[in-house]
Design an enzyme around this catalytic site. Structure first.
Site: not given
Length: 301
Positions: A13, A43, A45, A185, A244, A279
């Protein structure tokens, strides 16, 4: 840790990030502080996290044939990730995530776009890649049936699988039994278990596969009881990529033969370093940065 081969199958993304001092209520308009467009997708990340930690990473996914898609492919290549299994598609746009950062937390809306073109048929094209990987790393930002196909092929070739069940959705029992590790999580774990009609034995079987990311509290794993590996205290700038980062770290550590406890300790350090910069991907540390961080932590004790 030895060099390992990890295949990440998942989303790619562009993150559209707005930073504001206060998040708007429904129907309300507020002034933002800043805006950034940053490469993301769970994915991608996780692929970047694993690559920076020294793994040989291959990415399986789809982007649109638009400006975002070209930029994201360039970014993955610069990170040393193989994009031979990522093809642009012309009939839909690249996936995006609209992210609002405020008051030390984030809110995210994902528009899948080309990520939903990662169909089971696409997965089947890369069976040889799955068969020769040390670890397959999956999330739920591509179609569920594609995740199931990837797990089926990994099982066929006796390959290990980590499934990060995010964004959370109801998952088939068969899928949960076939994966080697689940990395929810705390919120995702509660929903995962409540969504299924499970016996006590089945609950324990699923929990035994779980490595649970707990934010500032650390990471926990189960061996008949919950074991919590505490996190590190750092100055938090942006939590967007923390989970991630931890998933990429777990994939690298466990593929390298570390114990679950040692893998959790490594992932905690990676996650801690990741939140100190803005980021999802830009804050992900290198192997050397993690080793230096852990060396200094040991020296402080």
């Amino acid at each position: 840790m030895k060099e390992v081969k990890i295949t990440v199958i998942g989303s790619i993304n562009m993150d559209l990030v707005t930073k504001t001092s206060v998040s708007p209520n429904q129907g309300e308009t507020v002034m933002g502080e800043s805006f950034f467009s940053i490469p993301g997708g769970k994915g991608a990340n996780q692929a970047v996290a694993a690559a920076r930690l020294g793994a040989r990473v291959k990415m399986v996914g789809r982007v649109g044939s638009d400006a975002f898609g070209h930029e994201l492919l360039d970014n993955l290549s610069k990170e040393g990730i193989s994009i031979d299994s990522v093809e642009p598609v012309t009939h839909t746009s690249t996936g995006i995530a609209s992210i609002t950062l405020s008051e030390g937390d984030n809110r995210i809306i994902v528009v899948p776009g080309a990520n939903f073109e990662v169909t089971p048929e696409v997965i089947q094209q890369y069976e040889d890649l799955i068969a020769t990987s040390d670890m397959i790393l999956l999330q739920l930002e591509i179609p569920l049936e594609s995740v199931e196909e990837a797990v089926k092929l990994a099982k066929k070739h006796n390959r290990k699988v980590i499934l990060n069940p995010a964004p959370i959705q109801k998952l088939p029992k068969a899928l949960l039994k076939d994966v080697d590790y689940l990395t929810p999580n705390e919120h995702e774990l509660r929903l995962l278990l409540s969504d299924l009609d499970l016996s006590e034995g089945e609950v324990e079987e699923i929990k035994s596969k779980c490595i649970v990311t707990k934010g500032a509290s650390g990471i926990s794993y189960y061996d008949g009881r919950e074991n919590v590996v505490p996190s590190h205290k750092v100055d938090v700038v942006d939590t967007t990529g923390a989970g991630d980062s931890a998933n990429g770290a777990l994939a690298v550590a466990m593929s390298s033969g570390l114990s679950v406890k040692a893998a959790c300790e490594f992932a905690n350090a990676v996650g801690a370093l990741s939140v100190t910069k803005l980021g999802a991907q830009s804050g992900m540390p290198t192997r050397q940065e993690v080793e230096d961080f852990l060396f200094h932590k040991r020296g402080d004790k």
